[in-house]
Write a protein that holds these residues in place. Sequence first.
Motif, PDB file in Angstrom:
ATOM      1  N   ASP A  39      24.105  20.050  74.505  1.00  0.00           N
ATOM      2  CA  ASP A  39      22.677  19.729  74.578  1.00  0.00           C
ATOM      3  C   ASP A  39      21.794  20.972  74.572  1.00  0.00           C
ATOM      4  OD1 ASP A  39      23.499  17.119  74.699  1.00  0.00           O
ATOM      5  OD2 ASP A  39      23.234  16.918  76.867  1.00  0.00           O
ATOM      6  N   ASP A  40      22.165  21.991  75.335  1.00  0.00           N
ATOM      7  CA  ASP A  40      21.296  23.178  75.415  1.00  0.00           C
ATOM      8  C   ASP A  40      21.181  23.859  74.056  1.00  0.00           C
ATOM      9  OD1 ASP A  40      20.926  22.647  78.036  1.00  0.00           O
ATOM     10  OD2 ASP A  40      22.232  24.240  78.800  1.00  0.00           O
ATOM     11  N   LYS A  43      19.114  21.591  71.606  1.00  0.00           N
ATOM     12  CA  LYS A  43      17.659  21.610  71.845  1.00  0.00           C
ATOM     13  C   LYS A  43      17.074  22.963  71.436  1.00  0.00           C
ATOM     14  CE  LYS A  43      17.905  18.223  75.522  1.00  0.00           C
ATOM     15  NZ  LYS A  43      18.213  18.073  76.947  1.00  0.00           N
ATOM     16  N   ASP A  47      14.180  23.378  68.701  1.00  0.00           N
ATOM     17  CA  ASP A  47      12.917  24.065  69.047  1.00  0.00           C
ATOM     18  C   ASP A  47      12.627  25.179  68.057  1.00  0.00           C
ATOM     19  OD1 ASP A  47      12.538  22.422  71.149  1.00  0.00           O
ATOM     20  OD2 ASP A  47      13.142  23.866  72.705  1.00  0.00           O
ATOM     21  N   TYR A  55      17.228  17.069  67.779  1.00  0.00           N
ATOM     22  CA  TYR A  55      18.556  17.047  68.405  1.00  0.00           C
ATOM     23  C   TYR A  55      18.853  15.648  68.934  1.00  0.00           C
ATOM     24  CZ  TYR A  55      22.448  17.694  71.541  1.00  0.00           C
ATOM     25  OH  TYR A  55      23.665  17.555  72.161  1.00  0.00           O
ATOM     26  N   HIS A  57      22.041  13.916  71.171  1.00  0.00           N
ATOM     27  CA  HIS A  57      23.370  14.031  71.786  1.00  0.00           C
ATOM     28  C   HIS A  57      24.298  13.019  71.107  1.00  0.00           C
ATOM     29  CE1 HIS A  57      26.319  14.804  74.991  1.00  0.00           C
ATOM     30  NE2 HIS A  57      26.680  13.553  74.727  1.00  0.00           N
TER      31      HIS A  57
END
Length: 260
Positions: A39-40, A43, A47, A55, A57
């Motif tokens: 996820d990090d 994202k 961005d 994004y 998941h």
Amino acid sequence: MDLTGASAVVIGGTGGFGSATVRRLVAAGATTVIADVRDDAGKALADELGEKAVYAHTDVTSDASVAETFRVAEDLGPVRAVVVVHGGGGAGGRLLGRDGTPVPTELFAQSIDIFLNATYRALSIAAASIARSEPLDSGQRGVVVTTASIAGLEGQVGQTAYGAAKAGVIGLTLPAARDLAPVGIRVVTIAPGTFFTPAFGMSEEEAYQRFGTAIQNPKRMGRADEYAALALHIVDNDYLNGETIRLDGALRFPASPKKG
Ligand SMILES: NC(=O)c1ccc[n+]([C@@H]2O[C@H](COP(=O)([O-])OP(=O)(O)OC[C@H]3O[C@@H](n4cnc5c(N)ncnc54)[C@H](O)[C@@H]3O)[C@@H](O)[C@H]2O)c1
């Protein structure tokens, strides 16, 4: 294929090959879903790339998760291009350990599940999604690019499961292209050789010296953007279908990676 107004999905979209492909799809005008479990990283990439990158998941081992990602993509535009390029599995290990014990079937099955079964899952759910779109004037609806490995043709020591899974991805390609021909969906597989990614945990030169010296020309490891460039060419070229394309600098794997 013109991607203006279309959506695209990259499964494994934060990975080495995946993120390079996302960048090229966005540059080509597709609103692109970065589908991954990280996820990090997902994202952060979305961005960085702005409104053309989203994004979602996505766990490629789950039917429900993959189906939900394609619902997201369809809301962004007709799905025209899907690249299946996730990782997450192991090689399998030597058939017999030093003490003569065979690799358990469960370990073999884990690699088959992530590399082969999940590729089928992604391909089939992608095809259903693309089939819901209106065809272009050419009669084409879209394309799915899957990822094998030259290990699917010449697997090395310790790669029983990986080699078998990637051979399965190669074997899936032509019958899938034939099944999907009536709805105007192409299926093409890329079989990469040895590419440099951060996962090696060493410099490109060190990785080349340890694992890449059998590469013929260019005398270096592959770069993720070279995978992405081929993926985008496949999307663009309607006449490529039902084929597995090696991308390997004329590398033919020797039996052991360290004896190239
Ligand atoms: N790098 C190489 O040299 C090479 C060579 C031949 C084939 N390949 C194949 O290319 C593919 C990608 O390789 P890479 O080097 O980009 O790997 P990578 O590890 O950089 O990226 C793989 C991505 O898949 C994601 N992923 C893992 N499990 C997932 C899951 N359950 N659901 C969704 N996403 C998941 C990871 O989070 C990661 O972002 C793999 O199938 C690999 O076997 C790589």
